[in-house]
Design an enzyme around this catalytic site. Structure first.
Site, short mmCIF file in Angstrom:
data_model
loop_
_atom_site.label_atom_id
_atom_site.label_comp_id
_atom_site.label_asym_id
_atom_site.label_seq_id
_atom_site.Cartn_x
_atom_site.Cartn_y
_atom_site.Cartn_z
N ASN A 147 0.81 -1.23 0.00
CA ASN A 147 0.00 0.00 0.00
C ASN A 147 0.84 1.28 0.00
O ASN A 147 0.52 2.24 -0.69
CB ASN A 147 -1.00 -0.01 1.16
CG ASN A 147 -0.33 -0.20 2.51
OD1 ASN A 147 0.82 -0.61 2.63
ND2 ASN A 147 -1.07 0.13 3.56
N GLU A 243 4.10 -4.40 12.58
CA GLU A 243 3.06 -3.39 12.29
C GLU A 243 2.00 -4.10 11.46
O GLU A 243 2.19 -4.33 10.27
CB GLU A 243 3.66 -2.22 11.51
CG GLU A 243 4.71 -1.43 12.25
CD GLU A 243 4.15 -0.56 13.36
OE1 GLU A 243 2.92 -0.56 13.59
OE2 GLU A 243 4.95 0.13 14.01
N CYS A 277 -3.07 1.35 6.52
CA CYS A 277 -3.25 0.59 7.76
C CYS A 277 -3.98 1.41 8.81
O CYS A 277 -4.95 0.98 9.40
CB CYS A 277 -1.90 0.14 8.29
SG CYS A 277 -0.72 1.48 8.47
P1 NAD Z 1 0.54 -9.45 3.59
O1 NAD Z 1 0.65 -9.88 5.00
O2 NAD Z 1 -0.27 -10.28 2.67
O3 NAD Z 1 1.99 -9.37 2.92
C1 NAD Z 1 3.02 -8.56 3.48
C2 NAD Z 1 4.37 -9.15 3.10
O4 NAD Z 1 4.57 -10.41 3.75
C3 NAD Z 1 4.55 -9.42 1.62
O5 NAD Z 1 5.84 -8.98 1.24
C4 NAD Z 1 4.46 -10.94 1.53
O6 NAD Z 1 5.17 -11.49 0.44
C5 NAD Z 1 5.09 -11.35 2.83
N1 NAD Z 1 4.75 -12.69 3.31
C6 NAD Z 1 3.66 -13.41 3.03
N2 NAD Z 1 3.69 -14.59 3.71
C7 NAD Z 1 4.82 -14.59 4.44
C8 NAD Z 1 5.39 -15.49 5.38
N3 NAD Z 1 4.80 -16.65 5.70
N4 NAD Z 1 6.55 -15.14 5.98
C9 NAD Z 1 7.15 -13.96 5.69
N5 NAD Z 1 6.65 -13.08 4.80
C10 NAD Z 1 5.50 -13.38 4.19
O7 NAD Z 1 0.02 -7.95 3.67
P2 NAD Z 1 -0.43 -6.98 2.46
O8 NAD Z 1 -1.74 -7.48 1.92
O9 NAD Z 1 0.70 -6.78 1.51
O10 NAD Z 1 -0.66 -5.59 3.21
C11 NAD Z 1 -1.90 -5.18 3.70
C12 NAD Z 1 -1.96 -5.35 5.20
O11 NAD Z 1 -0.86 -4.68 5.80
C13 NAD Z 1 -3.19 -4.77 5.84
O12 NAD Z 1 -3.68 -5.65 6.83
C14 NAD Z 1 -2.68 -3.49 6.50
O13 NAD Z 1 -3.44 -3.03 7.58
C15 NAD Z 1 -1.31 -3.90 6.90
N6 NAD Z 1 -0.44 -2.73 7.08
C16 NAD Z 1 -0.08 -2.36 8.36
C17 NAD Z 1 0.69 -1.23 8.56
C18 NAD Z 1 1.10 -0.79 9.95
O14 NAD Z 1 1.93 0.09 10.07
N7 NAD Z 1 0.54 -1.38 11.00
C19 NAD Z 1 1.10 -0.45 7.46
C20 NAD Z 1 0.71 -0.86 6.18
C21 NAD Z 1 -0.06 -2.01 6.01
#
Ligand code: NAD
Length: 469
Positions: A147, A243, A277
């Site tokens: 995002n 996060e 997020c």
């Molecule tokens: P996601 O969890 O699907 O993916 C995030 C990353 O994790 C990707 O790079 C993915 O390839 C990797 N990944 C997937 N499986 C993994 C595993 N088993 N081990 C290690 N890495 C793995 O998230 P997304 O859909 O890309 O992002 C959206 C989410 O992120 C929403 O829930 C949003 O709220 C959250 N978010 C949180 C913050 C915050 O600061 N709290 C900021 C931005 C987004």
């Protein structure tokens, strides 16, 4: 300064497997991303481990100087970076979007460089002198979402480098080009091997999270993936900053002025077309001003242009990917079927390319409706009516996530009283989602643990060491 084409060419691999990245606004190709393997990850970790000791030995001042130069490099390439980010992620150049995100990268680098970090004298009573220092961890893994791909990478990388660590970044498979281009620019000012992007899939992320040579994982993404990372980090007792997802509540108190807060409410919810997020995702409005708030919000939303991000007029863009579009569309359809009132939107065009979903406001919706209870992560805001502030606080606190929250009121004292009752890592007053590189940021409950930004964020990238003599 280089041209957009030169920047893109510099991150396009000559050999090896690639994947075509499509523009979410048009479906047209943006570029070719490398598909890195677990072997590529091993090579990146080895290079990082080799580069880290010399970087750590430079000391804080020299590392801060390099980060300031890296911020300058980002600014020199700002327009090209913003354009690539807009094409790959979908967010418009203007508004709180692509140019804003690239500007934030430079700002966060500068603050990470300039934040003082002194050893703390904890006890000094003549017999004992105990000091608390922070040593580098070694090699840090940074795993990020799609995002805010550039900004979140800098949130993870800047404090890690400042503290004397090397970093291996695993970007989201949806937005690798943005992160590769950002790293290319940062690497103009960094020693070789210190910062590498491994553009692979979930298998690469999973290996990074369990790798014995990785001392800490900075993870930003969904709560489900965060839980998987906690498990895979256990064998090596890796340090983690998580996060995770949120579903932020905002409470409009009876004394708020609907007209005055409408613009702030709108951008609190719809920044980055709702794919944020810490965006406002559930709005609780007192019965006495419910219709007025709905009316003012509808006016602002209806007047906000959405379209292709490269068009300078637009400030809302498409959803980044079809999967996210389907989640938003499904939740809004289910809300409508349940009898909720659609004030605006909810009617995406089906004959156009791109993952555009219109800004959508949903009123008269039950608090247990999935559009309220689940993280919709898109341009759809449910507005829930409440009778007493106790009732609003209870609804706001009812979920198992707690990233941000907000209180909207003309009375600062009353607003602070309500803020203190909300279970969230940050509670904003008369604004929502305003992050600041000097102010700690992190989640409560299942929105994660650990803090980013400010001196707390720096300390989280070090290993505390007490010297007691
Ligand atoms: P996601 O969890 O699907 O993916 C995030 C990353 O994790 C990707 O790079 C993915 O390839 C990797 N990944 C997937 N499986 C993994 C595993 N088993 N081990 C290690 N890495 C793995 O998230 P997304 O859909 O890309 O992002 C959206 C989410 O992120 C929403 O829930 C949003 O709220 C959250 N978010 C949180 C913050 C915050 O600061 N709290 C900021 C931005 C987004």
């Amino acid at each position: 300064m280089e041209t957009y084409d030169a920047l893109l060419a510099s991150i396009t691999p000559d050999t090896g497997e690639t994947r075509t990245i499509l523009d979410p606004a048009t479906g047209e190709p943006v570029g070719e991303a490398p598909v890195h393997s677990v072997e590529d990850l091993e090579a990146a970790i080895a290079a990082a481990a080799a580069a880290q000791p010399a970087w750590a030995a430079l000391g804080h001042d020299a590392r801060s100087a390099a980060l300031l130069k890296a911020a300058d490099a980002v600014e020199r390439s700002a327009e090209e970076l913003a354009r690539l980010l807009s094409r790959e992620q979908g967010k418009p150049l203007n508004g709180p979007n692509a140019r804003f995100e690239v500007g934030a990268c430079a700002a966060w680098l500068r603050v990470a460089a300039g934040t003082p970090l002194e050893a703390e004298v904890v006890v000094d009573d003549g017999e004992t002198r105990a000091e608390l220092h922070y040593r580098p961890i070694g090699v840090v893994g940074a795993i990020g979402p799609w995002n805010w791909p550039m900004m979140i990478t800098v949130w993870q990388v800047a404090p890690a480098l400042r503290m004397g660590n090397a970093v291996v970044v695993k970007p989201s498979e949806y937005t690798p080009l943005s992160v590769l281009a950002l790293a290319k620019v940062l690497n103009e000012e960094l020693p070789e091997g210190l910062l590498t992007v491994v553009s692979g899939g979930r298998d690469v992320g999973a290996r990074l999270a369990e790798h014995p040579a990785i001392g800490k994982v900075m993870f930003t993404g969904s709560t489900a993936t965060g839980k998987a990372i906690i498990k895979s980090s256990a064998d090596t007792v890796k340090r983690l900053t998580l996060e995770l997802g949120g579903n932020d509540a905002g409470i409009v108190l009876p004394d708020a002025d609907p007209k005055a807060i409408a613009e702030g409410l709108f951008w609190g919810a719809f920044i980055n077309t709702g794919q944020t997020c810490a965006a406002l995702k559930r709005l609780y409005v007192h019965d006495s001003l419910y219709e007025a708030v709905c009316e003012e919000l509808t006016k602002v939303a209806a007047a906000t242009p959405m379209g292709n991000g490269l068009d300078e007029a637009n400030v809302l863009g498409p959803l980044q990917n079809r999967q996210q579009y389907d989640i938003v569309a499904g939740l809004v359809d289910a809300a409508r079927d349940s009898g909720a009132r659609i004030l605006l939107g909810g009617n995406p065009a089906t004959d156009q390319p791109g993952h555009f979903y219109p800004a959508t406001l949903v009123a008269d919706i039950d608090n247990s409706n999935p559009l309220v209870a689940e993280e919709q992560f898109g341009p759809a805001l449910p507005i829930i009516r409440y009778g007493t502030v106790d009732e609003a606080v209870a609804m706001a606190n009812a979920l198992d996530v707690g990233l941000g929250a907000s209180v909207w009121s003309s009375d600062p004292v009353r607003a602070r009283e309500v803020a203190a009752r909300l279970e969230a890592g940050t509670v904003w007053i008369n604004k929502h989602g305003a992050v600041d590189p000097r102010v700690p940021f992190g989640g409560a409950k299942q929105s994660g643990y650990g803090l980013e930004f400010g001196v707390e964020g720096l300390k989280a990238l070090g290993v505390p060491q007490v010297i007691n003599g």
